[in-house]
Each structure stands twice: as C-alpha cells, then as structure tokens.
Design a protein around this motif. Structure first.
Motif, PDB file in Angstrom:
ATOM      1  N   GLY A 163     -24.664  33.578 -56.664  1.00 13.59           N
ATOM      2  CA  GLY A 163     -23.998  34.578 -55.855  1.00 13.59           C
ATOM      3  C   GLY A 163     -24.723  34.968 -54.578  1.00 13.59           C
ATOM      4  N   PRO A 164     -26.042  35.231 -54.617  1.00 14.15           N
ATOM      5  CA  PRO A 164     -26.744  35.608 -53.391  1.00 14.15           C
ATOM      6  C   PRO A 164     -26.706  34.519 -52.314  1.00 14.15           C
ATOM      7  CG  PRO A 164     -28.027  36.239 -55.306  1.00 14.15           C
ATOM      8  CD  PRO A 164     -26.904  35.383 -55.807  1.00 14.15           C
ATOM      9  N   VAL A 165     -26.772  33.256 -52.725  1.00 10.61           N
ATOM     10  CA  VAL A 165     -26.709  32.145 -51.771  1.00 10.61           C
ATOM     11  C   VAL A 165     -25.310  32.026 -51.177  1.00 10.61           C
ATOM     12  CG1 VAL A 165     -26.947  29.646 -51.502  1.00 10.61           C
ATOM     13  CG2 VAL A 165     -28.549  30.905 -52.964  1.00 10.61           C
ATOM     14  N   LEU A 166     -24.288  32.112 -52.029  1.00 10.30           N
ATOM     15  CA  LEU A 166     -22.908  32.027 -51.547  1.00 10.30           C
ATOM     16  C   LEU A 166     -22.569  33.191 -50.614  1.00 10.30           C
ATOM     17  CD1 LEU A 166     -21.382  30.894 -54.921  1.00 10.30           C
ATOM     18  CD2 LEU A 166     -21.162  29.633 -52.786  1.00 10.30           C
ATOM     19  N   HIS A 167     -23.134  34.349 -50.909  1.00 11.08           N
ATOM     20  CA  HIS A 167     -22.903  35.510 -50.035  1.00 11.08           C
ATOM     21  C   HIS A 167     -23.438  35.241 -48.634  1.00 11.08           C
ATOM     22  CE1 HIS A 167     -22.562  39.656 -48.695  1.00 11.08           C
ATOM     23  NE2 HIS A 167     -23.830  39.596 -48.318  1.00 11.08           N
ATOM     24  N   LEU A 168     -24.605  34.604 -48.539  1.00 10.26           N
ATOM     25  CA  LEU A 168     -25.164  34.284 -47.223  1.00 10.26           C
ATOM     26  C   LEU A 168     -24.233  33.371 -46.440  1.00 10.26           C
ATOM     27  CD1 LEU A 168     -28.963  33.705 -47.969  1.00 10.26           C
ATOM     28  CD2 LEU A 168     -27.927  35.652 -46.795  1.00 10.26           C
ATOM     29  N   TRP A 169     -23.699  32.346 -47.108  1.00  8.25           N
ATOM     30  CA  TRP A 169     -22.819  31.406 -46.410  1.00  8.25           C
ATOM     31  C   TRP A 169     -21.490  32.037 -46.021  1.00  8.25           C
ATOM     32  CZ3 TRP A 169     -24.483  27.415 -44.010  1.00  8.25           C
ATOM     33  CH2 TRP A 169     -25.622  26.730 -44.460  1.00  8.25           C
ATOM     34  N   ALA A 200     -14.991  27.628 -45.503  1.00  5.67           N
ATOM     35  CA  ALA A 200     -16.296  26.990 -45.385  1.00  5.67           C
ATOM     36  C   ALA A 200     -17.318  27.659 -46.304  1.00  5.67           C
ATOM     37  CB  ALA A 200     -16.779  27.056 -43.941  1.00  5.67           C
ATOM     38  N   GLY A 201     -18.178  26.831 -46.895  1.00  6.52           N
ATOM     39  CA  GLY A 201     -19.292  27.353 -47.673  1.00  6.52           C
ATOM     40  C   GLY A 201     -18.940  27.877 -49.040  1.00  6.52           C
ATOM     41  N   HIS A 202     -17.725  27.587 -49.547  1.00  5.65           N
ATOM     42  CA  HIS A 202     -17.344  28.165 -50.833  1.00  5.65           C
ATOM     43  C   HIS A 202     -17.885  27.372 -52.010  1.00  5.65           C
ATOM     44  CE1 HIS A 202     -14.337  25.018 -50.583  1.00  5.65           C
ATOM     45  NE2 HIS A 202     -13.936  25.279 -51.802  1.00  5.65           N
ATOM     46  N   ILE A 203     -18.335  26.125 -51.772  1.00  2.00           N
ATOM     47  CA  ILE A 203     -18.984  25.337 -52.826  1.00  2.00           C
ATOM     48  C   ILE A 203     -20.340  24.891 -52.296  1.00  2.00           C
ATOM     49  CG2 ILE A 203     -18.883  23.310 -54.301  1.00  2.00           C
ATOM     50  CD1 ILE A 203     -15.868  23.399 -54.136  1.00  2.00           C
ATOM     51  N   PRO A 213     -26.491  23.310 -55.443  1.00  2.00           N
ATOM     52  CA  PRO A 213     -27.636  24.120 -55.858  1.00  2.00           C
ATOM     53  C   PRO A 213     -28.979  23.482 -55.541  1.00  2.00           C
ATOM     54  CG  PRO A 213     -26.635  23.049 -57.760  1.00  2.00           C
ATOM     55  CD  PRO A 213     -25.726  22.796 -56.587  1.00  2.00           C
ATOM     56  N   THR A 214     -28.991  22.185 -55.244  1.00  2.00           N
ATOM     57  CA  THR A 214     -30.246  21.515 -54.890  1.00  2.00           C
ATOM     58  C   THR A 214     -30.609  21.755 -53.427  1.00  2.00           C
ATOM     59  OG1 THR A 214     -29.844  19.792 -56.542  1.00  2.00           O
ATOM     60  CG2 THR A 214     -31.440  19.306 -54.810  1.00  2.00           C
ATOM     61  N   SER A 215     -29.635  21.548 -52.531  1.00  2.00           N
ATOM     62  CA  SER A 215     -29.907  21.725 -51.104  1.00  2.00           C
ATOM     63  C   SER A 215     -29.686  23.153 -50.636  1.00  2.00           C
ATOM     64  CB  SER A 215     -29.009  20.787 -50.295  1.00  2.00           C
ATOM     65  OG  SER A 215     -27.650  21.211 -50.376  1.00  2.00           O
ATOM     66  N   LEU A 216     -28.903  23.929 -51.405  1.00  2.00           N
ATOM     67  CA  LEU A 216     -28.491  25.289 -51.054  1.00  2.00           C
ATOM     68  C   LEU A 216     -27.556  25.312 -49.847  1.00  2.00           C
ATOM     69  CD1 LEU A 216     -31.832  27.255 -51.588  1.00  2.00           C
ATOM     70  CD2 LEU A 216     -30.000  26.809 -53.235  1.00  2.00           C
ATOM     71  N   HIS A 217     -27.010  24.171 -49.497  1.00  2.00           N
ATOM     72  CA  HIS A 217     -26.061  24.063 -48.395  1.00  2.00           C
ATOM     73  C   HIS A 217     -24.684  23.693 -48.941  1.00  2.00           C
ATOM     74  CE1 HIS A 217     -28.604  24.181 -44.657  1.00  2.00           C
ATOM     75  NE2 HIS A 217     -29.529  24.133 -45.606  1.00  2.00           N
ATOM     76  N   PRO A 218     -23.630  23.981 -48.168  1.00  2.00           N
ATOM     77  CA  PRO A 218     -22.287  23.605 -48.627  1.00  2.00           C
ATOM     78  C   PRO A 218     -22.185  22.111 -48.898  1.00  2.00           C
ATOM     79  CG  PRO A 218     -22.141  25.141 -46.789  1.00  2.00           C
ATOM     80  CD  PRO A 218     -23.595  24.764 -46.922  1.00  2.00           C
ATOM     81  N   ALA A 219     -21.512  21.763 -49.995  1.00  2.00           N
ATOM     82  CA  ALA A 219     -21.335  20.355 -50.356  1.00  2.00           C
ATOM     83  C   ALA A 219     -20.427  19.682 -49.329  1.00  2.00           C
ATOM     84  CB  ALA A 219     -20.726  20.248 -51.745  1.00  2.00           C
ATOM     85  N   ARG A 220     -20.816  18.481 -48.901  1.00  2.00           N
ATOM     86  CA  ARG A 220     -20.044  17.779 -47.861  1.00  2.00           C
ATOM     87  C   ARG A 220     -19.902  16.291 -48.176  1.00  2.00           C
ATOM     88  NH1 ARG A 220     -23.208  21.279 -44.362  1.00  2.00           N
ATOM     89  NH2 ARG A 220     -21.867  22.842 -43.382  1.00  2.00           N
ATOM     90  N   ARG A 221     -20.000  15.909 -49.433  1.00  2.00           N
ATOM     91  CA  ARG A 221     -19.883  14.488 -49.776  1.00  2.00           C
ATOM     92  C   ARG A 221     -18.448  13.980 -49.655  1.00  2.00           C
ATOM     93  NH1 ARG A 221     -24.548  12.705 -52.269  1.00  2.00           N
ATOM     94  NH2 ARG A 221     -25.836  14.327 -53.235  1.00  2.00           N
ATOM     95  N   LEU A 268     -18.040  17.738 -59.490  1.00  2.00           N
ATOM     96  CA  LEU A 268     -17.840  16.412 -58.907  1.00  2.00           C
ATOM     97  C   LEU A 268     -17.737  16.472 -57.388  1.00  2.00           C
ATOM     98  CD1 LEU A 268     -17.437  15.746 -61.893  1.00  2.00           C
ATOM     99  CD2 LEU A 268     -15.529  14.277 -61.234  1.00  2.00           C
ATOM    100  N   PHE A 269     -17.335  17.616 -56.849  1.00  2.00           N
ATOM    101  CA  PHE A 269     -17.325  17.800 -55.405  1.00  2.00           C
ATOM    102  C   PHE A 269     -18.751  17.815 -54.851  1.00  2.00           C
ATOM    103  CE2 PHE A 269     -16.878  20.331 -51.480  1.00  2.00           C
ATOM    104  CZ  PHE A 269     -15.812  19.671 -50.877  1.00  2.00           C
ATOM    105  N   ILE A 270     -19.701  18.205 -55.692  1.00  2.00           N
ATOM    106  CA  ILE A 270     -21.101  18.307 -55.287  1.00  2.00           C
ATOM    107  C   ILE A 270     -21.874  17.010 -55.555  1.00  2.00           C
ATOM    108  CG2 ILE A 270     -23.291  19.485 -55.805  1.00  2.00           C
ATOM    109  CD1 ILE A 270     -21.580  21.990 -56.490  1.00  2.00           C
ATOM    110  N   LEU A 271     -21.641  16.410 -56.711  1.00  2.00           N
ATOM    111  CA  LEU A 271     -22.456  15.277 -57.164  1.00  2.00           C
ATOM    112  C   LEU A 271     -22.122  13.985 -56.425  1.00  2.00           C
ATOM    113  CD1 LEU A 271     -22.273  15.851 -61.029  1.00  2.00           C
ATOM    114  CD2 LEU A 271     -24.338  16.024 -59.619  1.00  2.00           C
TER     115      LEU A 271
END
Length: 288
Positions: free
Chosen positions: A110-116, A227-230, A233-241, A262-265
């Motif tokens: 939650g704290p990371v998602l709040h920042l984004w 933007a930034g809703h997913i 957790p490794t990069s702490l950045h929005p998934a863009r694969r 799966l959107f992240i991996l």
C-alpha cells in the motif's frame, strides 16, 4: 444509479441491470429469469451486496456505520480493529495469494502504490515505503486485524473485485436463477450457462478474442487502466512487460490474483504459475 433492460420470449427471459459506483467501476449484471420481478429480486440483492463489500474494502474513504479496511489502515501501529467476517476472509485469501504467487501479489504494498498514485517517486522514497510492505506484520486474530507497524497500509486492488465476485456467485447459487453473469469493471464472473447454451460469450477487452464462460471467471490486468496500479514488488516500479493479461479460472479470486501476478512476471514464469493452478491465459504484448 441502475438501469434495467430485458428481452426474449421463452420460458426464461434475459434481463440486464447496470450500475456505477461499486468498486469505482461500471457494473453490468445479466441473468435469465422467468419474469422481470424475479430478476429484479436478485439484481437488487447483487447490487446491495456489492455496495456493502465496496464500503468494507474501500481504503480511500470512511463510510458511516462501516468498519473496514479504511479503519484498519488508520490504526496501523496503534491497535487491532474488529471487522466483519468478509474482511477477515478477504485478508486470509490475500495471505494465500501471497504464498501462491511467491510474494508477487502483496497487499501490504500500500505505501508504495500510494506513492505512484500521488507523485513521481524517487528511489529513496520507494525504498523507504517498501520497508512497511511485510505481509507477516499483518496479524489476523479471531475477528481482528492489526497492522503492527505505523506507516503500513493495505491495498487490495489485486484481489477485491475477484473476492467480491466470488461472494456474489455464492449468493446466486443459493437462489433459483438458472444463469447469471456479473461484469465488475472488466472482471467477468459467470454462474452456470444460459439456457440451451454451453456458456456465456465474453470478449476479452482490447482484443477480438471471445471465450465461453460457465461457472468460471475472466479477469483482466491491463496497462490501459490508470498508471501505476500494478507494481512489481522487486523493482517497486509499475509493471510494463505486457499491455494486458487475461486469466480464465473457475475461482473468481484466483483469476484476479493470477492476472495481477502474470502481468508482473516474465512470461515463462507466469505460464508455469498458470499451469500449476489450471488457469487459461491470454497475453497482449506491448508491441501488438
């Protein structure tokens, strides 16, 4: 706001009701019923249940007479909060989701998602926020939830719609409607198949792919949403694969958490996870 339509002239007619404001989504409930009164009876129950669950799972605002996730977050590091069973079950499922996805789906981010959601965060801010993202610091005991560290907050966007859809399907299974379909902001859950058909036809958003659903759910995670809703957790950045990942599964909340994971991996890891849990996956790549 609700809108009702109906069509057909057989033993069961097809009716539809639409609403807005539930889980910040546009909702469509479709079902077969002998008449409008029978459909309306269940449709009202569905939207009342969604309204109740939306208020319980809302992390952004408090609702009069409701003790839910907003209060859990507000009392982080202060005291346990007594909550209804629906919240307990949601968070227990979230613990299971964390284990099932090997930490990829983590509601304590939650704290990371709040920042984004609110800024363009620097790495130092992200690393600081990530210090509070430890699911083992979320303590569930009897009917209470306690976030042990001040600064923690839960964000259940990866599971809330799927869990809500699962509860609605369970409720419908206790009634007499022969078949129903709930589209909860793109999360599509099917109860049985329409009369004389093998399943509900559902089109995957942003594609020409159609699937057939019966007692199954289609969940979509997409870069076309806010933007930034997913966040990875490794990069702490929005998934863009990927541009989009859709998952079909018999369990609504499992479909929801798998589409997020799966959107992240990487695709190979995601396919292995999907196969391990009997899910069908549809990828839309960024270059398509």
């Amino acid at each position: 706001m609700l809108f009702l339509t109906g069509c057909g002239n057989t033993e069961y007619r097809r009716f539809q009701m639409q609403g807005i404001g539930y889980f910040d989504s546009f909702v469509i409930f479709t079902a077969y019923a002998p008449n409008e009164a029978a459909f309306s009876h269940y449709a009202v129950q569905v939207f009342e249940r969604l309204h109740e669950l939306h208020q319980l799972f809302d992390i952004f605002r408090s609702h009069d007479g409701v003790t839910g996730l907003y209060q859990v977050n507000a009392n982080a590091g202060i005291s346990p909060v007594t909550v209804p069973q629906e919240v307990i079950s949601l968070l227990q499922n979230a613990q299971e989701a964390y284990a099932l996805t090997h930490g990829v789906v983590n509601i304590t981010l939650g704290p990371v998602l709040h920042l984004w959601r609110t800024t363009s965060p620097c790495e130092e801010a992200l690393q600081h926020a990530a210090q509070y993202a430890n699911i083992h610091d979320m303590i569930i005991e009897n009917n209470t939830i306690f976030l042990q560290r001040a600064g923690m907050s839960l964000d259940v966007g990866s599971i809330a719609k799927g869990y809500a859809a699962a509860l609605v399907m369970e409720m419908l299974a206790q009634g007499t409607l022969p078949a129903a379909l709930l589209n909860l902001g793109g999360h599509i859950a099917a109860y049985n198949a329409p009369p004389n058909r093998n399943g509900w036809a559902a089109e995957i958003a942003n594609t020409a792919i159609r699937v057939s659903l019966s007692n199954a759910t289609l969940s979509v995670s997409s870069a076309f949403e806010r933007a930034g809703h997913i966040v990875d957790p490794t990069s702490l950045h929005p998934a863009r694969r990927f541009a989009q990942v859709a998952v079909q599964h018999e369990c609504a909340w499992t479909a929801d958490i798998l589409s997020t994971a799966l959107f992240i991996l990487p695709k190979e890891e995601g396919m292995q996870l999907a196969q391990a849990h009997g899910a069908h996956v549809f990828y839309l790549h960024l270059e398509e």
